[in-house]
Design an enzyme around this catalytic site. Structure first.
Site, PDB file in Angstrom:
ATOM      1  CB  THR A 148      -0.895  -0.006   1.265  1.00 39.99           C
ATOM      2  OG1 THR A 148      -1.628  -1.221   1.281  1.00 39.99           O
ATOM      3  CG2 THR A 148      -1.856   1.170   1.278  1.00 39.99           C
ATOM      4  NE  ARG A 156       5.617 -11.390   1.054  1.00 44.64           N
ATOM      5  CZ  ARG A 156       4.893 -11.127   2.119  1.00 44.64           C
ATOM      6  NH1 ARG A 156       5.240 -11.631   3.289  1.00 44.64           N
ATOM      7  NH2 ARG A 156       3.811 -10.395   2.054  1.00 44.64           N
ATOM      8  CE  LYS A 177       1.772   1.366  12.465  1.00 47.49           C
ATOM      9  NZ  LYS A 177       1.036   1.913  11.339  1.00 47.49           N
ATOM     10  CD  GLU A 214       6.018  13.541  10.369  1.00 46.64           C
ATOM     11  OE1 GLU A 214       6.841  14.421  10.593  1.00 46.64           O
ATOM     12  OE2 GLU A 214       5.091  13.265  11.157  1.00 46.64           O
ATOM     13  CB  VAL A 235       3.531   9.070  14.709  1.00 45.58           C
ATOM     14  CG1 VAL A 235       2.493   9.636  15.666  1.00 45.58           C
ATOM     15  CG2 VAL A 235       4.594   8.295  15.483  1.00 45.58           C
ATOM     16  N   GLY A 241      -0.052   8.606  10.196  1.00 49.49           N
ATOM     17  CA  GLY A 241      -0.099   8.684   8.730  1.00 49.49           C
ATOM     18  C   GLY A 241       0.371   9.999   8.151  1.00 49.49           C
ATOM     19  CD  GLU A 259      -3.731  -4.953   8.994  1.00 54.10           C
ATOM     20  OE1 GLU A 259      -3.586  -5.977   8.317  1.00 54.10           O
ATOM     21  OE2 GLU A 259      -3.175  -3.872   8.745  1.00 54.10           O
ATOM     22  CG  ASP A 271      -1.213   0.927  15.282  1.00 48.93           C
ATOM     23  OD1 ASP A 271      -0.242   0.700  14.548  1.00 48.93           O
ATOM     24  OD2 ASP A 271      -1.916   1.958  15.183  1.00 48.93           O
ATOM     25  CE  LYS A 309      -0.072   4.429  14.461  1.00 54.51           C
ATOM     26  NZ  LYS A 309      -1.481   4.356  14.065  1.00 54.51           N
TER      27      LYS A 309
HETATM   28  N1  LIG Z   1      -0.982   1.073   5.131  1.00 55.05           N
HETATM   29  C1  LIG Z   1      -0.998   2.204   5.816  1.00 55.05           C
HETATM   30  O1  LIG Z   1      -1.930   3.006   5.679  1.00 55.05           O
HETATM   31  C2  LIG Z   1       0.133   2.549   6.746  1.00 55.05           C
HETATM   32  C3  LIG Z   1       0.080   3.758   7.473  1.00 55.05           C
HETATM   33  C4  LIG Z   1       1.146   4.109   8.305  1.00 55.05           C
HETATM   34  C5  LIG Z   1       2.221   3.247   8.417  1.00 55.05           C
HETATM   35  N2  LIG Z   1       2.223   2.070   7.739  1.00 55.05           N
HETATM   36  C6  LIG Z   1       3.383   1.193   7.896  1.00 55.05           C
HETATM   37  O2  LIG Z   1       4.024   1.079   6.631  1.00 55.05           O
HETATM   38  C7  LIG Z   1       4.607  -0.208   6.501  1.00 55.05           C
HETATM   39  C8  LIG Z   1       4.092  -0.866   5.225  1.00 55.05           C
HETATM   40  O3  LIG Z   1       2.691  -0.979   5.314  1.00 55.05           O
HETATM   41  P1  LIG Z   1       1.795  -1.405   4.052  1.00 55.05           P
HETATM   42  O4  LIG Z   1       0.391  -1.173   4.464  1.00 55.05           O
HETATM   43  O5  LIG Z   1       2.294  -0.781   2.802  1.00 55.05           O
HETATM   44  O6  LIG Z   1       2.081  -2.974   4.026  1.00 55.05           O
HETATM   45  P2  LIG Z   1       1.709  -4.018   2.875  1.00 55.05           P
HETATM   46  O7  LIG Z   1       0.710  -3.454   1.918  1.00 55.05           O
HETATM   47  O8  LIG Z   1       1.431  -5.298   3.538  1.00 55.05           O
HETATM   48  O9  LIG Z   1       3.090  -4.163   2.069  1.00 55.05           O
HETATM   49  C9  LIG Z   1       4.226  -4.779   2.610  1.00 55.05           C
HETATM   50  C10 LIG Z   1       5.261  -4.960   1.516  1.00 55.05           C
HETATM   51  O10 LIG Z   1       6.414  -5.573   2.093  1.00 55.05           O
HETATM   52  C11 LIG Z   1       6.792  -6.684   1.292  1.00 55.05           C
HETATM   53  N3  LIG Z   1       7.368  -7.719   2.157  1.00 55.05           N
HETATM   54  C12 LIG Z   1       6.785  -8.291   3.248  1.00 55.05           C
HETATM   55  N4  LIG Z   1       7.615  -9.202   3.787  1.00 55.05           N
HETATM   56  C13 LIG Z   1       8.726  -9.197   3.013  1.00 55.05           C
HETATM   57  C14 LIG Z   1       9.934  -9.913   3.038  1.00 55.05           C
HETATM   58  N5  LIG Z   1      10.165 -10.842   3.981  1.00 55.05           N
HETATM   59  N6  LIG Z   1      10.874  -9.634   2.089  1.00 55.05           N
HETATM   60  C15 LIG Z   1      10.625  -8.707   1.141  1.00 55.05           C
HETATM   61  N7  LIG Z   1       9.493  -7.983   1.065  1.00 55.05           N
HETATM   62  C16 LIG Z   1       8.566  -8.239   1.979  1.00 55.05           C
HETATM   63  C17 LIG Z   1       5.548  -7.180   0.595  1.00 55.05           C
HETATM   64  O11 LIG Z   1       5.921  -7.824  -0.607  1.00 55.05           O
HETATM   65  P3  LIG Z   1       4.833  -8.442  -1.652  1.00 55.05           P
HETATM   66  O12 LIG Z   1       4.019  -7.268  -2.108  1.00 55.05           O
HETATM   67  O13 LIG Z   1       5.649  -8.994  -2.760  1.00 55.05           O
HETATM   68  O14 LIG Z   1       4.050  -9.452  -0.886  1.00 55.05           O
HETATM   69  C18 LIG Z   1       4.795  -5.842   0.349  1.00 55.05           C
HETATM   70  O15 LIG Z   1       5.208  -5.264  -0.872  1.00 55.05           O
HETATM   71  C19 LIG Z   1       4.276  -0.948   7.809  1.00 55.05           C
HETATM   72  O16 LIG Z   1       5.328  -0.779   8.721  1.00 55.05           O
HETATM   73  C20 LIG Z   1       3.044  -0.224   8.310  1.00 55.05           C
HETATM   74  O17 LIG Z   1       2.897  -0.304   9.710  1.00 55.05           O
HETATM   75  C21 LIG Z   1       1.213   1.702   6.905  1.00 55.05           C
END
Ligand SMILES: NC(=O)c1ccc[n+]([C@@H]2O[C@H](COP(=O)([O-])OP(=O)(O)OC[C@H]3O[C@@H](n4cnc5c(N)ncnc54)[C@H](OP(=O)(O)O)[C@@H]3O)[C@@H](O)[C@H]2O)c1
Length: 435
Positions: free
Chosen positions: A14, A46, A107, A131, A134, A136, A192, A203, A207
């Site tokens: 995402t 991955r 976080k 940044e 915490v 978004g 989730e 979570d 933060k």
């Molecule tokens: N989503 C939000 O709105 C949001 C807001 C604030 C902070 N965050 C933080 O931002 C981070 C990412 O969140 P997200 O929502 O973008 O997560 P996500 O959609 O689940 O994406 C995670 C990515 O990491 C890759 N990945 C996971 N395990 C891996 C491994 N062992 N080796 C290589 N790549 C790996 C996945 O690869 P594949 O795609 O190939 O499976 C995917 O591309 C997290 O720390 C989350 O807490 C997210």
């Protein structure tokens, strides 16, 4: 224009895909503001073949994401994988250890390992920014660490988890119960598949620990955050709160006192009753808000989207712009050696009003037992509502009590006296009133 800032993205989910889109769409404006272009040179995830809705064909690829930090064409690694340990932590360590910059939205990792990573950043003269970890898209870290840097921060609190806020505001507007709304939030993508970290407050606690270290100049102490989630809140609690002029919000709150030269850090995540005329009462849906009270600035309120690809990418790229400009303060505003150790504050003497909800057997003497425990513990009752089921002797009756202001320890004593009582059908629920 100066040299390009070359970045690598680990994680193309995402947030990662959002960063690619943002740099592509606003690249010219970002280069002007940063004083140099910011370009992606390499990526890792991955599955290389997965369709992510963005074009990654022009970037180098690494199957092993830690290899990103060893590349000669990378100045800053952006970690968007997630998880407190495992590959994300390994990547953060090798990146900072090799003197490259690290930007992360993680976080959980910063809450657990932030001090170690900040020390590595210092030792290797590397930038570390978080940044997006915490609230978004809200510039809370920059707001506290830079905008409010001239202030002594008296207190910091806010709504730090969009999933919980969505669930509570839906319960409020529809009258539905927790489990029902949680299921809907999962179907809509606001929660989730395993919602435990969100609904049990973990979570938000991650933060809050980052905000507290930054606000008070104390050593990061995630383990000391007293955490209660929202899973025990019933539609009836929301209705009672409303009748009293309050809404229920999951609040993360921290302050820091000095007592006999020792610093005591109070950190709590818990559902609070928030007066309907308080700015946080109007924060509904998946929105986040952070309030900082500075001794010269007064109350500062930051509000906005706490998650999502666009807002989170906006925060990630803001960090990259700072690094491109050479604006790189220490991760927690002070060098790690200057962060003060603090003992967790004892909440027993904190003065609050409290909402207590009991589910009790519908029989004579039960109310007298509860009020006697309150009296003996020194808790003064302001109001009490009993909500029975007419003609239904089998179901427990809900008793909601609001106390006058008093020490939290007195309420705890009263509840200890009632422990094991056969009159109680469930463990009492306690929520403080946000004052
Ligand atoms: N989503 C939000 O709105 C949001 C807001 C604030 C902070 N965050 C933080 O931002 C981070 C990412 O969140 P997200 O929502 O973008 O997560 P996500 O959609 O689940 O994406 C995670 C990515 O990491 C890759 N990945 C996971 N395990 C891996 C491994 N062992 N080796 C290589 N790549 C790996 C996945 O690869 P594949 O795609 O190939 O499976 C995917 O591309 C997290 O720390 C989350 O807490 C997210």
């Amino acid at each position: 224009m100066a040299d390009t800032l070359r970045i690598a993205l680990a994680g193309l989910g995402t947030v990662g895909a959002g960063v690619i889109r943002l740099l592509a769409e606003n690249g010219t404006l970002i280069a002007q503001r940063a004083g140099r272009p910011i370009e992606i040179t390499a990526v890792s995830a991955r599955d290389r073949a997965k369709d992510r809705g963005v074009d990654i064909s022009g970037f180098g690829w690494e199957d092993d994401m830690t290899a990103l930090s060893a590349r000669d064409d990378v100045d800053v690694v952006v970690e968007l994988v997630g998880g407190s340990d495992g590959p994300a932590l390994a990547l953060a360590r090798t990146t900072l250890g090799s003197g490259k910059g690290l930007v992360t939205a993680n976080k959980a990792m910063v809450a657990h390992h932030g001090l170690e990573l900040a020390q590595l950043a210092e030792a290797n003269d590397a930038a570390m920014r978080y940044e997006a970890a915490v609230a978004g898209g809200i510039p809370a870290i920059k707001g506290l660490g830079e905008g409010a840097a001239a202030n002594r921060i008296e207190r910091i609190y806010g709504i730090l988890n969009g999933t919980c806020n969505y669930i509570l505001s839906e319960m409020e507007s529809t009258g539905r119960d927790f489990g029902d709304v949680l299921g809907e939030a999962q179907a809509l993508g606001y929660a989730e598949a395993d919602p435990t970290f969100d609904i049990e407050g973990v979570d938000a606690a991650h933060k809050l620990s980052l905000l507290a270290a930054l606000a008070f100049g104390t050593r990061l102490d995630f383990g000391a955050v007293a955490t209660t989630g929202i899973s025990r809140i019933r539609a009836a609690d929301i209705a009672q709160a409303r009748a009293l002029g309050y809404v229920i919000r999951l609040i993360g709150l921290a302050d820091c006192e000095k007592d006999n030269g020792e610093r005591h850090l109070f950190q709590r995540v818990a559902p609070y009753l928030v007066p309907t005329n308080h700015p946080l009462a109007g924060v509904s849906g998946p929105t986040n808000a952070v309030v900082a009270e500075g001794n010269f600035s007064g109350r500062l309120l930051f509000e906005g989207a706490g998650a999502g690809d666009g807002p989170t990418a906006s925060a990630v790229v803001a960090d990259l712009i700072d690094i491109a400009r050479g604006n790189v303060p220490p991760p927690f505003s002070l060098p790690v050696s200057a962060l003060e150790a603090s003992a967790p504050a004892d909440p027993g003497h904190r003065r609050n009003r409290a909402y207590l909800r009991f589910l009790v057997a519908d029989r004579p003497g039960v109310l007298a037992e509860i009020t006697a425990a309150m009296r003996d513990a020194g808790v003064s009752i302001e109001s009490m509502i009993q909500q029975g089921h007419p003609d239904d002797d089998d179901n427990p009756v809900l008793v909601a009590i609001v106390t006058h202001e008093g020490p939290e320890g007195a309420v705890d004593r009263a509840l200890t006296m009632l422990e094991g009582s056969e009159s109680l059908a469930d463990k009492p629920l306690v929520m403080r009133l946000l004052g």
